[in-house]
Design an enzyme around this catalytic site. Sequence first.
Site, PDB file in Angstrom:
ATOM      1  CB  THR A  44     -46.232  -6.048   6.885  1.00  0.00           C
ATOM      2  OG1 THR A  44     -45.264  -5.234   6.227  1.00  0.00           O
ATOM      3  CG2 THR A  44     -45.720  -7.463   7.036  1.00  0.00           C
ATOM      4  CE1 TYR A  74     -50.033  -8.522   7.580  1.00  0.00           C
ATOM      5  CE2 TYR A  74     -51.109  -8.226   9.700  1.00  0.00           C
ATOM      6  CZ  TYR A  74     -50.020  -8.627   8.965  1.00  0.00           C
ATOM      7  OH  TYR A  74     -48.912  -9.138   9.607  1.00  0.00           O
ATOM      8  CG  ASP A  78     -51.321  -9.334  16.934  1.00  0.00           C
ATOM      9  OD1 ASP A  78     -50.684  -9.274  15.859  1.00  0.00           O
ATOM     10  OD2 ASP A  78     -51.534  -8.328  17.635  1.00  0.00           O
ATOM     11  CG  PHE A 132     -43.972 -13.978  -2.013  1.00  0.00           C
ATOM     12  CD1 PHE A 132     -42.745 -14.369  -2.519  1.00  0.00           C
ATOM     13  CD2 PHE A 132     -44.291 -14.356  -0.710  1.00  0.00           C
ATOM     14  CE1 PHE A 132     -41.846 -15.110  -1.757  1.00  0.00           C
ATOM     15  CE2 PHE A 132     -43.410 -15.094   0.062  1.00  0.00           C
ATOM     16  CZ  PHE A 132     -42.191 -15.475  -0.457  1.00  0.00           C
ATOM     17  CE  LYS A 162     -48.964 -13.022   8.031  1.00  0.00           C
ATOM     18  NZ  LYS A 162     -47.624 -13.257   7.417  1.00  0.00           N
TER      19      LYS A 162
HETATM   20  N1  NAP Z   1     -44.581  -5.969  11.760  1.00  0.00           N
HETATM   21  C1  NAP Z   1     -45.444  -6.382  12.675  1.00  0.00           C
HETATM   22  O1  NAP Z   1     -45.837  -5.647  13.585  1.00  0.00           O
HETATM   23  C2  NAP Z   1     -45.961  -7.814  12.644  1.00  0.00           C
HETATM   24  C3  NAP Z   1     -46.921  -8.203  13.591  1.00  0.00           C
HETATM   25  C4  NAP Z   1     -47.391  -9.508  13.573  1.00  0.00           C
HETATM   26  C5  NAP Z   1     -46.926 -10.409  12.641  1.00  0.00           C
HETATM   27  N2  NAP Z   1     -46.016 -10.013  11.717  1.00  0.00           N
HETATM   28  C6  NAP Z   1     -45.558 -11.004  10.725  1.00  0.00           C
HETATM   29  O2  NAP Z   1     -44.170 -11.233  10.937  1.00  0.00           O
HETATM   30  C7  NAP Z   1     -43.516 -11.485   9.682  1.00  0.00           C
HETATM   31  C8  NAP Z   1     -42.345 -10.539   9.523  1.00  0.00           C
HETATM   32  O3  NAP Z   1     -42.829  -9.193   9.572  1.00  0.00           O
HETATM   33  P1  NAP Z   1     -41.864  -7.943   9.355  1.00  0.00           P
HETATM   34  O4  NAP Z   1     -42.335  -6.856  10.251  1.00  0.00           O
HETATM   35  O5  NAP Z   1     -40.436  -8.389   9.388  1.00  0.00           O
HETATM   36  O6  NAP Z   1     -42.276  -7.554   7.867  1.00  0.00           O
HETATM   37  P2  NAP Z   1     -41.582  -6.479   6.901  1.00  0.00           P
HETATM   38  O7  NAP Z   1     -40.512  -5.748   7.614  1.00  0.00           O
HETATM   39  O8  NAP Z   1     -42.684  -5.718   6.249  1.00  0.00           O
HETATM   40  O9  NAP Z   1     -40.869  -7.416   5.839  1.00  0.00           O
HETATM   41  C9  NAP Z   1     -41.599  -8.129   4.870  1.00  0.00           C
HETATM   42  C10 NAP Z   1     -40.689  -8.377   3.692  1.00  0.00           C
HETATM   43  O10 NAP Z   1     -41.501  -8.995   2.671  1.00  0.00           O
HETATM   44  C11 NAP Z   1     -41.155  -8.363   1.448  1.00  0.00           C
HETATM   45  N3  NAP Z   1     -42.200  -8.382   0.430  1.00  0.00           N
HETATM   46  C12 NAP Z   1     -43.242  -7.513   0.266  1.00  0.00           C
HETATM   47  N4  NAP Z   1     -43.873  -7.750  -0.880  1.00  0.00           N
HETATM   48  C13 NAP Z   1     -43.241  -8.810  -1.464  1.00  0.00           C
HETATM   49  C14 NAP Z   1     -43.423  -9.517  -2.674  1.00  0.00           C
HETATM   50  N5  NAP Z   1     -44.359  -9.176  -3.574  1.00  0.00           N
HETATM   51  N6  NAP Z   1     -42.600 -10.548  -2.947  1.00  0.00           N
HETATM   52  C15 NAP Z   1     -41.620 -10.904  -2.083  1.00  0.00           C
HETATM   53  N7  NAP Z   1     -41.371 -10.251  -0.934  1.00  0.00           N
HETATM   54  C16 NAP Z   1     -42.178  -9.222  -0.624  1.00  0.00           C
HETATM   55  C17 NAP Z   1     -40.899  -6.911   1.850  1.00  0.00           C
HETATM   56  O11 NAP Z   1     -40.199  -6.262   0.816  1.00  0.00           O
HETATM   57  P3  NAP Z   1     -40.441  -4.662   0.580  1.00  0.00           P
HETATM   58  O12 NAP Z   1     -39.913  -3.987   1.806  1.00  0.00           O
HETATM   59  O13 NAP Z   1     -39.687  -4.393  -0.665  1.00  0.00           O
HETATM   60  O14 NAP Z   1     -41.932  -4.488   0.445  1.00  0.00           O
HETATM   61  C18 NAP Z   1     -40.100  -7.088   3.123  1.00  0.00           C
HETATM   62  O15 NAP Z   1     -38.719  -7.221   2.887  1.00  0.00           O
HETATM   63  C19 NAP Z   1     -44.612 -11.336   8.626  1.00  0.00           C
HETATM   64  O16 NAP Z   1     -45.135 -12.606   8.333  1.00  0.00           O
HETATM   65  C20 NAP Z   1     -45.684 -10.503   9.293  1.00  0.00           C
HETATM   66  O17 NAP Z   1     -46.965 -10.755   8.760  1.00  0.00           O
HETATM   67  C21 NAP Z   1     -45.511  -8.745  11.708  1.00  0.00           C
END
Ligand code: NAP
Length: 288
Positions: A61, A124, A101, A36, A128
């Site tokens: 993230t 961050y 959030d 991305f 977002k």
């Molecule tokens: N985690 C939380 O507490 C939280 C809270 C609120 C909202 N959210 C939102 O919920 C959604 C899912 O979160 P999650 O916790 O499942 O996130 P995550 O576990 O960090 O997964 C994000 C994925 O995106 C990939 N990614 C990172 N850089 C990239 C790039 N350059 N190109 C393509 N892919 C890339 C990551 O790959 P790598 O592992 O290789 O980097 C990972 O597989 C996100 O939109 C996040 O903002 C998360």
Amino acid sequence: MRILLFGKNGQLGWELQRTLACLGNISAYDFPEVDFTKPEYLRPIIDQIGPTLIINAAAYTDVDQAEREPEKAYLINATSVGVMAEEAHRRKIPLIHFSTDYVFDGAKGALYTEEDTPRPINVYGQSKLEGEKGITQAGGDYLIFRTSWVYSLRKGGFVNKVLEWSRQKKTLRVVDDQIANPTWARMLAEITAHIIGPDMGSIRDHPGLYHLAGSGFTSRYNWAKSILELDSRRNEQVCEKLQPAKTSDFPTLAQRPLFSALDCQLFLNSFGTQLPDWEDALKLAMEQ
Ligand SMILES: NC(=O)c1ccc[n+]([C@@H]2O[C@H](COP(=O)([O-])OP(=O)(O)OC[C@H]3O[C@@H](n4cnc5c(N)ncnc54)[C@H](OP(=O)(O)O)[C@@H]3O)[C@@H](O)[C@H]2O)c1
């Protein structure tokens, strides 16, 4: 249904790839197959797959690291999302995206609704929020789900961290002044699949931005307390004391909102369903 899923190896993406399997044919990608930070490669991938639905669970993230590399965070969380939204709109297909959030500053002192004005206090959250704007500006049938404190037992995340610390440290200090809704990635994936349904009818009936997180809210300290109590291998814990601490005791690069719990009533009113209470979900997640 031909589903194009981004972020398949993340906490949420991994679960989505499994729960969506009954709905149709899934083409799932993650870094480095799709990067991305190079948004120009997104359109050819979308062209090649010809999806009828795009779901984006990929994101930058790492909240602290984002302060060091804001350009990268914006490319991943905003620019690429904008390109995806334009493509979805041009093709007249729905886009489902997840936000956070952390678009709020945490100063309201009450649950945040979709009516509240976002005021992110870190890179961050800002990136977002820009991603959300890219989608709303493109228009079309989109769903943006703002969620919070996503966890999975599979790898990484707060639950695994607490379990790991409990096996290494006699005293655990966890902040009790950060409050939000713990959300199990599997349940978030399941409710997403439920909303899509066999014909995507409810997306077309209720497009828009919704808060969607585990019901109820708690502090990180209380969350950690529940994790320690529900640990099925408690005998491996060396931790004798869990102590409440303050966010200011642990200086971090990024500032975090203190009270960012989300009100998910609009989602319930629109779709007739909600995520279970955060503690019930945690029990299910930790059952062996
Ligand atoms: N985690 C939380 O507490 C939280 C809270 C609120 C909202 N959210 C939102 O919920 C959604 C899912 O979160 P999650 O916790 O499942 O996130 P995550 O576990 O960090 O997964 C994000 C994925 O995106 C990939 N990614 C990172 N850089 C990239 C790039 N350059 N190109 C393509 N892919 C890339 C990551 O790959 P790598 O592992 O290789 O980097 C990972 O597989 C996100 O939109 C996040 O903002 C998360």
